[in-house]
Design an enzyme around this catalytic site. Structure first.
Site, PDB file in Angstrom:
ATOM      1  N   ASN A  49       0.819  -1.219   0.000  1.00  6.70           N
ATOM      2  CA  ASN A  49       0.000   0.000   0.000  1.00  6.70           C
ATOM      3  C   ASN A  49       0.854   1.272   0.000  1.00  6.70           C
ATOM      4  O   ASN A  49       0.358   2.353   0.296  1.00  6.70           O
ATOM      5  CB  ASN A  49      -0.890   0.032   1.242  1.00  6.70           C
ATOM      6  CG  ASN A  49      -1.890  -1.101   1.252  1.00  6.70           C
ATOM      7  OD1 ASN A  49      -2.470  -1.426   0.220  1.00  6.70           O
ATOM      8  ND2 ASN A  49      -2.073  -1.717   2.400  1.00  6.70           N
ATOM      9  N   HIS A 135     -14.028  -0.624   6.626  1.00  6.81           N
ATOM     10  CA  HIS A 135     -12.924  -1.441   7.141  1.00  6.81           C
ATOM     11  C   HIS A 135     -13.298  -2.191   8.425  1.00  6.81           C
ATOM     12  O   HIS A 135     -14.117  -1.720   9.217  1.00  6.81           O
ATOM     13  CB  HIS A 135     -11.744  -0.504   7.435  1.00  6.81           C
ATOM     14  CG  HIS A 135     -10.461  -1.190   7.737  1.00  6.81           C
ATOM     15  ND1 HIS A 135      -9.983  -1.332   9.015  1.00  6.81           N
ATOM     16  CD2 HIS A 135      -9.546  -1.770   6.921  1.00  6.81           C
ATOM     17  CE1 HIS A 135      -8.817  -1.963   8.969  1.00  6.81           C
ATOM     18  NE2 HIS A 135      -8.530  -2.233   7.708  1.00  6.81           N
ATOM     19  N   GLU A 175     -15.525   5.205   4.387  1.00  2.90           N
ATOM     20  CA  GLU A 175     -14.165   5.373   3.889  1.00  2.90           C
ATOM     21  C   GLU A 175     -14.209   6.372   2.739  1.00  2.90           C
ATOM     22  O   GLU A 175     -15.248   6.537   2.101  1.00  2.90           O
ATOM     23  CB  GLU A 175     -13.611   4.030   3.379  1.00  2.90           C
ATOM     24  CG  GLU A 175     -13.396   3.029   4.492  1.00  2.90           C
ATOM     25  CD  GLU A 175     -12.730   1.736   4.023  1.00  2.90           C
ATOM     26  OE1 GLU A 175     -12.009   1.749   3.011  1.00  2.90           O
ATOM     27  OE2 GLU A 175     -12.924   0.714   4.686  1.00  2.90           O
ATOM     28  N   SER A 179     -10.957   0.093   0.470  1.00  2.00           N
ATOM     29  CA  SER A 179      -9.651  -0.550   0.409  1.00  2.00           C
ATOM     30  C   SER A 179      -9.597  -1.768  -0.502  1.00  2.00           C
ATOM     31  O   SER A 179      -8.549  -2.052  -1.075  1.00  2.00           O
ATOM     32  CB  SER A 179      -9.190  -0.931   1.814  1.00  2.00           C
ATOM     33  OG  SER A 179     -10.224  -1.542   2.530  1.00  2.00           O
ATOM     34  N   ASP A 204     -12.845   7.914   7.025  1.00  2.00           N
ATOM     35  CA  ASP A 204     -11.573   7.196   7.142  1.00  2.00           C
ATOM     36  C   ASP A 204     -10.914   7.260   5.766  1.00  2.00           C
ATOM     37  O   ASP A 204     -11.376   6.612   4.822  1.00  2.00           O
ATOM     38  CB  ASP A 204     -11.852   5.747   7.567  1.00  2.00           C
ATOM     39  CG  ASP A 204     -10.594   4.885   7.561  1.00  2.00           C
ATOM     40  OD1 ASP A 204      -9.542   5.341   7.073  1.00  2.00           O
ATOM     41  OD2 ASP A 204     -10.677   3.737   8.036  1.00  2.00           O
ATOM     42  N   HIS A 207      -6.799   5.296   2.341  1.00  2.00           N
ATOM     43  CA  HIS A 207      -6.276   5.055   0.993  1.00  2.00           C
ATOM     44  C   HIS A 207      -6.363   6.268   0.077  1.00  2.00           C
ATOM     45  O   HIS A 207      -5.923   6.206  -1.069  1.00  2.00           O
ATOM     46  CB  HIS A 207      -7.000   3.871   0.349  1.00  2.00           C
ATOM     47  CG  HIS A 207      -6.824   2.598   1.104  1.00  2.00           C
ATOM     48  ND1 HIS A 207      -5.737   1.780   0.945  1.00  2.00           N
ATOM     49  CD2 HIS A 207      -7.578   2.039   2.073  1.00  2.00           C
ATOM     50  CE1 HIS A 207      -5.833   0.751   1.766  1.00  2.00           C
ATOM     51  NE2 HIS A 207      -6.941   0.885   2.462  1.00  2.00           N
ATOM     52  N   LYS A 236       0.107   3.779   4.739  1.00  2.00           N
ATOM     53  CA  LYS A 236      -0.034   3.597   3.301  1.00  2.00           C
ATOM     54  C   LYS A 236       0.804   4.650   2.571  1.00  2.00           C
ATOM     55  O   LYS A 236       2.008   4.509   2.508  1.00  2.00           O
ATOM     56  CB  LYS A 236      -1.512   3.599   2.949  1.00  2.00           C
ATOM     57  CG  LYS A 236      -2.131   2.226   3.273  1.00  2.00           C
ATOM     58  CD  LYS A 236      -3.250   2.225   4.233  1.00  2.00           C
ATOM     59  CE  LYS A 236      -3.602   0.806   4.647  1.00  2.00           C
ATOM     60  NZ  LYS A 236      -4.677   0.752   5.622  1.00  2.00           N
TER      61      LYS A 236
HETATM   62  C1  LIG Z   1      -5.278   0.038   6.729  1.00  2.00           C
HETATM   63  C2  LIG Z   1      -6.578   0.622   7.153  1.00  2.00           C
HETATM   64  C3  LIG Z   1      -6.841   0.928   8.483  1.00  2.00           C
HETATM   65  C4  LIG Z   1      -5.902   0.525   9.576  1.00  2.00           C
HETATM   66  O1  LIG Z   1      -4.797   1.330   9.594  1.00  2.00           O
HETATM   67  P1  LIG Z   1      -3.452   0.749  10.277  1.00  2.00           P
HETATM   68  O2  LIG Z   1      -2.666   1.968  10.494  1.00  2.00           O
HETATM   69  O3  LIG Z   1      -2.868  -0.193   9.290  1.00  2.00           O
HETATM   70  O4  LIG Z   1      -3.870   0.085  11.553  1.00  2.00           O
HETATM   71  C5  LIG Z   1      -8.007   1.571   8.788  1.00  2.00           C
HETATM   72  N1  LIG Z   1      -8.920   1.876   7.826  1.00  2.00           N
HETATM   73  C6  LIG Z   1      -8.714   1.552   6.538  1.00  2.00           C
HETATM   74  C7  LIG Z   1      -9.744   1.890   5.528  1.00  2.00           C
HETATM   75  C8  LIG Z   1      -7.542   0.902   6.175  1.00  2.00           C
HETATM   76  O5  LIG Z   1      -7.349   0.554   4.909  1.00  2.00           O
END
Ligand SMILES: *Cc1c(COP(=O)(O)O)cnc(C)c1O
Length: 385
Positions: A49, A135, A175, A179, A204, A207, A236
């Protein structure tokens, strides 16, 4: 008699194995680069990522090293005790300046930030609304919280509108970029619906941040909205790890005191915070990384758009939908033999019947690597019909 935990564990493992859904960790060298090594063999990596190619960038490595010289190793304590250094404070300020919020609260991971946000904001009698494809960290926190959770059909704003009640404390969570599908949420519409019903909106943008929008400000910048809460994760596009919740002054004060993942957890190492501030500078100013990604995406589309499995996305997440979990494994295995590292994504991460390869592009890939990907992937699809 088999002890209860033993039989539970063995039962769950053998069920997973029978379904062909067992997972295991593997030791990978250079997993944060476009060529990785596993068991002595080299592969082109389409699974990380690290969208902007920062995870192994030498200038970022030097920034972390410089942070170590300035601050030592661990933070030594929770941010509420003695763990909050100038490096943490500078990082919070850089995030606020870049993204246009009054406060940023740091967390050790995105998983923790999401859980902290939902657990500390929501009480019994409140309502939480989530996209069905949010997520796992958000879904799980929603299930465990004492609020009533309702989930809307993926990206279906009208469905959200019919579920959403105008009374009490209501939080709408989505989101920015999904993801496993790489598609964008209709953020402008969602923000409008939430506003009409007096609900707060939390995005969130794990990405989207760094990749989309002006100076990489993410999905919200692209959709020209400002949610009450924005979660950004550093694992990421930042090429590091950790996360932050951006919000207004009083919400920040509230989270700092009541978010248990903030109060009762050791602050991230100050050197890491120092490196993260450097990463923000790189993300803001090095536009070529986003332009390179755009070029690679166009090449990917040219090579594969007429093939079964292809999904058009405007992000570096390129799902290749196969459907059946076993066939997905077979295609992934064929690709592996051809020197391609593609992760097979199966239930329970995605819905039954939508197993896929999750192909991710980074600014460090090149056209030649994409050609190898297209050739080997199509061959693997043919061989595992
Ligand atoms: C990767 C991810 C997370 C978690 O983040 P980390 O820092 O890896 O714990 C939370 N929300 C989404 C949408 C993600 O892709």
């Amino acid at each position: 008699m088999t002890p209860a935990f033993k039989s539970r564990i063995e039962g769950a493992l053998s069920q997973r194995a029978q379904q062909g859904l067992s997972r295991r960790t593997q030791v990978i060298f250079s997993g944060n680069q476009t060529e990785l090594e596993c068991d002595g063999k080299r592969y082109i990596n389409f699974s990380a990522n690290d969208y902007l190619g920062l995870a192994n960038d030498q200038s970022l490595v030097r920034a972390w090293q410089q942070g170590l010289s300035l601050y030592g190793c661990g933070s030594g304590a929770s941010p509420m005790v003695t763990g909050f250094s100038p490096a943490h404070s500078n990082l919070e300020a850089a995030l606020c300046d870049w993204l246009g919020f009054e406060r940023a609260i740091l967390f050790g991971s995105g998983f923790a930030a999401n859980q902290a946000m939902l657990f500390s904001l929501l009480e019994k009698g409140d309502f939480l609304y989530q996209d069905k494809l949010n997520h796992a960290s958000l879904q799980e926190a929603g299930h465990l919280s004492s609020a009533t959770m309702k989930r809307w059909k993926h990206n279906d704003t009208r469905h959200l509108d019919t579920l959403l009640d105008a009374k009490g404390c209501s939080l709408v969570v989505t989101e920015g970029v999904f993801s496993m599908d790489g598609d964008l949420a209709p953020l402008a519409n969602i923000a409008q619906v939430a506003k009409q019903k007096n609900a707060w909106l939390a995005i969130d943008d794990a990405h989207g941040i760094g990749v989309l929008g002006e100076e990489g400000r993410g999905s919200c910048d692209l959709a020209a909205i400002k949610p009450e809460l924005l979660v950004v994760t550093f694992g990421k596009a930042f090429g590091l790890s950790g996360a932050a919740i951006l919000c207004d002054q009083s919400t920040g004060d509230y989270l700092a005191q009541f978010a248990r993942h903030h109060v009762y957890s050791t602050a991230i190492p100050p050197a890491q915070a120092f490196a993260l501030t450097h990463a923000i500078e790189m993300i803001r100013t090095q536009r070529w990384r986003r332009e390179k990604l755009d070029e690679l995406q166009q090449t990917y589309a040219l090579l594969l758009k007429n093939e079964a499995g292809y999904v058009d996305t405007s992000t570096p997440i390129k799902p290749w939908i196969i459907g059946d979990a076993q066939r997905t494994m077979a295609v992934s295995e064929h690709c592996r033999q051809q020197g391609l590292w593609l992760t097979a994504i199966r239930p329970p991460t995605v819905l039954q019947g939508t197993s896929r390869l999750r192909i991710t592009l980074t600014a460090n890939h090149n056209t030649e690597q994409l050609k190898v990907l297209a050739r080997s992937l199509l061959q693997a699809m043919g061989e595992s019909k």
